[in-house]
Design an enzyme around this catalytic site. Structure first.
Site, PDB file in Angstrom:
ATOM      1  N   SER A 120       0.907  -1.228  -0.026  1.00 15.70           N
ATOM      2  CA  SER A 120      -0.018   0.019   0.033  1.00 15.70           C
ATOM      3  C   SER A 120       0.852   1.286  -0.013  1.00 15.70           C
ATOM      4  O   SER A 120       1.364   1.517  -1.020  1.00 15.70           O
ATOM      5  CB  SER A 120      -1.031  -0.109   1.269  1.00 15.70           C
ATOM      6  N   HIS A 123      -7.650  -5.101  -0.028  1.00 11.21           N
ATOM      7  CA  HIS A 123      -6.306  -4.304   0.378  1.00 11.21           C
ATOM      8  C   HIS A 123      -5.586  -4.962   1.506  1.00 11.21           C
ATOM      9  O   HIS A 123      -4.467  -4.920   1.241  1.00 11.21           O
ATOM     10  CB  HIS A 123      -6.905  -2.791   0.484  1.00 11.21           C
TER      11      HIS A 123
END
Ligand SMILES: *[C@@H]1O[C@H](CO)[C@@H](O)[C@H](O)[C@H]1NC(C)=O
Ligand SMILES: *[C@@H]1O[C@H](CO)[C@@H](O)[C@H](O)[C@H]1NC(C)=O
Length: 396
Positions: A168, A372
């Site tokens: 990320s 995610h």
């Protein structure tokens, strides 16, 4: 923009924020080095002072459990937004990428960007009282912190280069480093991006959409989420969590955790046994500017430096912030992405990879539900993602 309406209604319905859920499992209270040694691995703590005075902490697992010499293959593993080095050990010995890489024969260095609870210190500024401490976004982490950590690792190990794995924001800061300090490309043997974040135009996270909605009237946004340190238990986040979780089959404590609300995870990939440990370490802290900078990306569709509005001319000498030139990335790069990722949409990842040119290879995770946070906590992350990373590392 329906979530915004829901949020406003909620703002009037609820008055008090719900408390942060306490962790009740031991690992939720231990420090990263304590967790590492508890499971029989060697742990070291290194401090690095940046050119602008931030005192960063690196956690190191110099070799695997059943080895006794330090590996000659250093790897820097860098966490995402609101996370820390803990990300790579809190899911346990069988699952945590820090442990897995050490046992695969790597010298594992777990980075901490400025502002998280492991790097919340400065030579002259006090994070609790000096607002100036918080005047940074992920641009500074990429342009200053990551190069400082890499220098320290290469100096300590005497190696000419290292591997880099980011998740990320840990990928964003890599792109920032490799484009603003392109000489660092030569120090990277290979780079692995898990859930790559550069362009964000197509991301689908409801909370990020709400935040992005307020990026225009920026004072209103700062007023709402705090001016300096991004406070994870502020009212807006709590309300967004409660609202967004209402009609879903999710564990209630996740709804009060900004990271889960913001980033998304797949319930079928969640090991509920480790929830108390996750809650003890996440969220780990960030500046408000880090969050706002991402909000600007969603609105503008650019991958570029922080937008100071009227002050851009003073800061950059131009009315618009400069874009990061992705074609400057020459380190061999592998991007892992998935269809259900709330933050890293496929079309944004494809665009990123195209602009990186020949250095970029991309891999679609074979599980469609992968979201995610599953790159960290998903039960099948070792099988679906880490195994591939490790086999690719062996080629470099
Ligand atoms: C911050 O760094 C200073 C060294 O400059 C150290 O004395 C102090 O203990 C550190 N504070 C924290 C909270 O780690
Ligand atoms: C869930 O986590 C616990 C604690 O780390 C572990 O013992 C167990 O094997 C995990 N379950 C699965 C299905 O991965």
């Amino acid at each position: 923009m329906q979530p915004v309406l829901i949020l406003f209604i909620s703002l009037f319905l609820y008055s008090s924020a719900s408390p942060i859920v306490p962790a009740d499992d031991e690992d939720g209270h231990l420090t990263v080095p304590e967790i590492i040694t508890k499971y029989g691995y060697p742990a070291e703590v290194h401090n690095v002072v940046t050119s602008d005075g931030y005192i960063l902490t690196l956690h190191r697992i110099p070799h695997g459990k059943n080895m006794d010499t330090v590996s000659t293959k250093p790897v820097l593993v860098q966490h995402g937004l609101l996370s820390s080095s803990a990300d790579w050990v809190i899911t346990g010995v069988e699952h945590g990428l820090g442990f897995i890489l050490a046992d695969e024969g790597y010298d594992v260095w777990l980075g901490n960007g400025r502002g998280n609870y492991n790097s919340r210190n400065h030579t002259t500024l006090d994070p609790n009282t000096d607002a100036e401490f918080w005047h940074f976004s992920w641009h500074e982490i990429g342009a200053i912190d990551i190069p400082a950590m890499i220098d320290h690792i290469l100096e300590t190990t005497g190696q000419p280069n290292l591997y880099y794995v980011g998740h990320s924001q840990g990928t964003t800061v890599f792109y920032v480093m490799a484009t603003t300090r392109p000489e660092y490309n030569d120090k990277i043997k290979a780079h692995f991006s898990l859930a790559p974040i550069a362009y964000m135009k197509h991301m689908t996270s409801p909370l990020m959409q709400i935040l992005a909605y307020f990026v225009g009237p920026i004072d209103a946004l700062f007023e709402m989420i705090g001016w300096n340190e991004f406070l994870p238990n502020n009212e807006l986040i709590t309300l967004a969590g409660e609202t967004l979780c209402k009609d879903e089959e999710v564990t209630q404590e996740l709804c009060s955790n900004v990271l889960f609300v913001m980033c998304g995870y797949s319930p079928s990939e969640l090991n509920e046994t480790i929830l108390p440990v996750l809650m003890g370490h996440l969220p780990a802290g960030a500046s408000t500017r880090q969050v706002v900078h991402y909000g600007q990306e969603i609105v503008s569709g650019y991958f570029r430096q922080y937008d100071f509005g009227d002050d851009n001319m003073d800061v950059y000498g131009s009315s618009e912030p400069p874009s990061y030139d992705l074609s400057l990335i020459t380190a061999p790069s592998y991007l892992f992405y998935s269809h259900n990722d709330w933050m890293a949409a496929e079309v944004d990842v494809v665009r990123l990879c195209e602009e990186m040119g020949d250095s970029c290879n991309k891999f679609l995770v074979s599980e469609d539900s992968f979201n995610h946070l599953d790159y960290l906590i998903g039960m099948r992350a070792p099988e679906l993602v880490y195994a591939k990373v490790i086999s690719l590392m062996a080629r470099h």
